[in-house]
Design a protein around this motif. Structure first.
Motif, PDB file in Angstrom:
ATOM      1  N   ARG A 281       1.854  -7.463  -2.272  1.00  7.46           N
ATOM      2  CA  ARG A 281       2.953  -6.647  -2.788  1.00  7.46           C
ATOM      3  C   ARG A 281       3.193  -6.977  -4.261  1.00  7.46           C
ATOM      4  O   ARG A 281       3.340  -8.153  -4.622  1.00  7.46           O
ATOM      5  CB  ARG A 281       4.212  -6.922  -1.979  1.00  7.46           C
ATOM      6  N   PRO A 282       3.248  -5.979  -5.124  1.00  6.64           N
ATOM      7  CA  PRO A 282       3.557  -6.249  -6.534  1.00  6.64           C
ATOM      8  C   PRO A 282       4.907  -6.950  -6.670  1.00  6.64           C
ATOM      9  O   PRO A 282       5.880  -6.555  -6.047  1.00  6.64           O
ATOM     10  CB  PRO A 282       3.607  -4.845  -7.162  1.00  6.64           C
TER      11      PRO A 282
ATOM     12  N   GLU B  78       2.076   9.171   5.281  1.00  4.85           N
ATOM     13  CA  GLU B  78       2.654   9.379   3.959  1.00  4.85           C
ATOM     14  C   GLU B  78       4.109   8.944   3.862  1.00  4.85           C
ATOM     15  O   GLU B  78       4.613   8.712   2.760  1.00  4.85           O
ATOM     16  CB  GLU B  78       2.508  10.847   3.551  1.00  4.85           C
ATOM     17  N   ALA B  79       4.807   8.816   4.989  1.00  7.12           N
ATOM     18  CA  ALA B  79       6.221   8.430   4.957  1.00  7.12           C
ATOM     19  C   ALA B  79       6.440   7.009   5.466  1.00  7.12           C
ATOM     20  O   ALA B  79       7.566   6.653   5.820  1.00  7.12           O
ATOM     21  CB  ALA B  79       7.051   9.421   5.766  1.00  7.12           C
ATOM     22  N   ASP B  80       5.401   6.197   5.508  1.00  2.23           N
ATOM     23  CA  ASP B  80       5.518   4.827   6.006  1.00  2.23           C
ATOM     24  C   ASP B  80       6.272   3.965   4.985  1.00  2.23           C
ATOM     25  O   ASP B  80       5.763   3.706   3.905  1.00  2.23           O
ATOM     26  CB  ASP B  80       4.124   4.244   6.247  1.00  2.23           C
ATOM     27  N   PRO B  81       7.495   3.482   5.326  1.00  4.91           N
ATOM     28  CA  PRO B  81       8.225   2.642   4.390  1.00  4.91           C
ATOM     29  C   PRO B  81       7.901   1.154   4.526  1.00  4.91           C
ATOM     30  O   PRO B  81       8.321   0.345   3.701  1.00  4.91           O
ATOM     31  CB  PRO B  81       9.691   2.903   4.770  1.00  4.91           C
TER      32      PRO B  81
ATOM     33  N   ALA C 239       1.538   3.502   1.559  1.00  5.74           N
ATOM     34  CA  ALA C 239       0.157   3.873   1.258  1.00  5.74           C
ATOM     35  C   ALA C 239      -0.182   3.636  -0.201  1.00  5.74           C
ATOM     36  O   ALA C 239      -1.322   3.259  -0.542  1.00  5.74           O
ATOM     37  CB  ALA C 239      -0.080   5.336   1.623  1.00  5.74           C
ATOM     38  N   ALA C 240       0.755   3.836  -1.097  1.00  2.57           N
ATOM     39  CA  ALA C 240       0.486   3.686  -2.524  1.00  2.57           C
ATOM     40  C   ALA C 240       0.109   2.265  -2.903  1.00  2.57           C
ATOM     41  O   ALA C 240      -0.594   2.045  -3.893  1.00  2.57           O
ATOM     42  CB  ALA C 240       1.701   4.138  -3.341  1.00  2.57           C
ATOM     43  N   VAL C 241       0.558   1.294  -2.103  1.00  2.00           N
ATOM     44  CA  VAL C 241       0.263  -0.110  -2.371  1.00  2.00           C
ATOM     45  C   VAL C 241      -0.969  -0.569  -1.606  1.00  2.00           C
ATOM     46  O   VAL C 241      -1.694  -1.456  -2.067  1.00  2.00           O
ATOM     47  CB  VAL C 241       1.470  -0.998  -2.007  1.00  2.00           C
ATOM     48  N   HIS C 242      -1.221   0.046  -0.458  1.00  2.00           N
ATOM     49  CA  HIS C 242      -2.249  -0.460   0.445  1.00  2.00           C
ATOM     50  C   HIS C 242      -3.384   0.551   0.687  1.00  2.00           C
ATOM     51  O   HIS C 242      -4.436   0.461   0.067  1.00  2.00           O
ATOM     52  CB  HIS C 242      -1.594  -0.888   1.763  1.00  2.00           C
TER      53      HIS C 242
ATOM     54  N   VAL D 248      -5.051   2.517  -2.231  1.00  6.20           N
ATOM     55  CA  VAL D 248      -5.801   1.626  -3.119  1.00  6.20           C
ATOM     56  C   VAL D 248      -7.110   1.198  -2.456  1.00  6.20           C
ATOM     57  O   VAL D 248      -8.171   1.164  -3.088  1.00  6.20           O
ATOM     58  CB  VAL D 248      -4.954   0.400  -3.485  1.00  6.20           C
ATOM     59  N   LEU D 249      -7.038   0.878  -1.176  1.00  4.39           N
ATOM     60  CA  LEU D 249      -8.239   0.454  -0.455  1.00  4.39           C
ATOM     61  C   LEU D 249      -9.296   1.543  -0.439  1.00  4.39           C
ATOM     62  O   LEU D 249     -10.480   1.278  -0.706  1.00  4.39           O
ATOM     63  CB  LEU D 249      -7.862   0.078   0.984  1.00  4.39           C
ATOM     64  N   ALA D 250      -8.900   2.760  -0.111  1.00  2.00           N
ATOM     65  CA  ALA D 250      -9.869   3.851   0.025  1.00  2.00           C
ATOM     66  C   ALA D 250     -10.662   4.074  -1.257  1.00  2.00           C
ATOM     67  O   ALA D 250     -11.821   4.493  -1.217  1.00  2.00           O
ATOM     68  CB  ALA D 250      -9.154   5.131   0.432  1.00  2.00           C
ATOM     69  N   LYS D 251     -10.067   3.770  -2.390  1.00  2.00           N
ATOM     70  CA  LYS D 251     -10.741   3.999  -3.678  1.00  2.00           C
ATOM     71  C   LYS D 251     -11.868   3.006  -3.945  1.00  2.00           C
ATOM     72  O   LYS D 251     -12.769   3.292  -4.731  1.00  2.00           O
ATOM     73  CB  LYS D 251      -9.723   3.938  -4.815  1.00  2.00           C
ATOM     74  N   VAL D 252     -11.819   1.841  -3.309  1.00  2.00           N
ATOM     75  CA  VAL D 252     -12.817   0.807  -3.619  1.00  2.00           C
ATOM     76  C   VAL D 252     -13.869   0.652  -2.528  1.00  2.00           C
ATOM     77  O   VAL D 252     -14.839  -0.096  -2.708  1.00  2.00           O
ATOM     78  CB  VAL D 252     -12.137  -0.550  -3.885  1.00  2.00           C
TER      79      VAL D 252
END
Length: 204
Positions: free
Chosen positions: A52-53, A150-153, A157-160, A163-167
């Motif tokens: 987590r940032p 998309e609504a997981d608080p 998804a933006a943190v996990h 990011v994973l799918a891109k690498v």
């Protein structure tokens, strides 16, 4: 990882399609990295993948200190049981919980002193694990489906997942609009279809 490997060897299974949700997503990734010959593919549902940032939230840092003494072990279960419904609602938000989730999953067992303390220890060590493993994700060579709600608080998804799918060299992102953290309960048909696709089964 050794315990998983031993269990798989004993039943003579493999290579496997490994499915992991939340923290289980990290475990699935580690298994694919450490035992590449044993894994055919991955399906990761709202996986916890990156630190987590800014570090741990304040309440988790406090919990690491508070939830270790004998007094909290004594009062934890009776104090928490009346709040189970609220905890489950937070777990599923923004979607409604499935019926009798606590009873069907024996959720109260997770709040017994030893299990709860072990869970807190896992979360205390989680950031170090994520920092160590995240640079290795490009080495995951098997087809991987990353399912993000998309609504997981809880595991954004933006943190996990995003990011994973891109690498991942062979990663594919599947987004579920409006879904929360427990997407495998509320959207099981989508996830089952992805598992069947990786297994090479015809569409149902």
């Amino acid at each position: 990882m050794a315990l998983i490997r031993i269990a798989v060897e004993k039943v003579g299974a493999g290579p496997l399609i490994v499915v992991g949700h939340s923290l289980g997503g990290l475990i699935a990734l580690r298994y694919a990295l450490d035992e590449p010959g044993a894994v055919k593919g991955l399906v990761l549902i709202n996986p916890t993948t990156h630190p987590r940032p800014g570090g741990l939230p304040w309440f988790q840092r406090v919990a690491e200190v508070v939830f270790v003494g004998p007094l909290i072990w004594t009062v934890l279960l009776p104090a928490t049981l009346p709040m189970l419904d609220r905890l489950i609602t937070r777990l599923f938000r923004p979607e409604p919980p499935v019926r009798d989730y606590a009873g069907r999953t024996a959720l109260a067992l997770a709040l017994t002193p030893r299990r709860f303390r072990n869970s807190m220890k896992e979360y205390s060590d989680l950031r170090d694990h994520l920092v160590a493993v995240a640079p290795r994700y490009p080495d995951v060579t098997v087809p991987t489906v990353v399912v993000v709600a998309e609504a997981d608080p809880i595991v954004p998804a933006a943190v996990h997942g995003d990011v994973l799918a891109k690498v991942l060299p062979h990663g594919r992102l599947v987004r579920i609009p409006g879904a929360g953290h427990m997407a495998h309960h509320r959207h099981a048909e989508i996830i089952a279809a992805e598992i069947e696709r990786l297994a090479g089964l015809p569409p149902a």
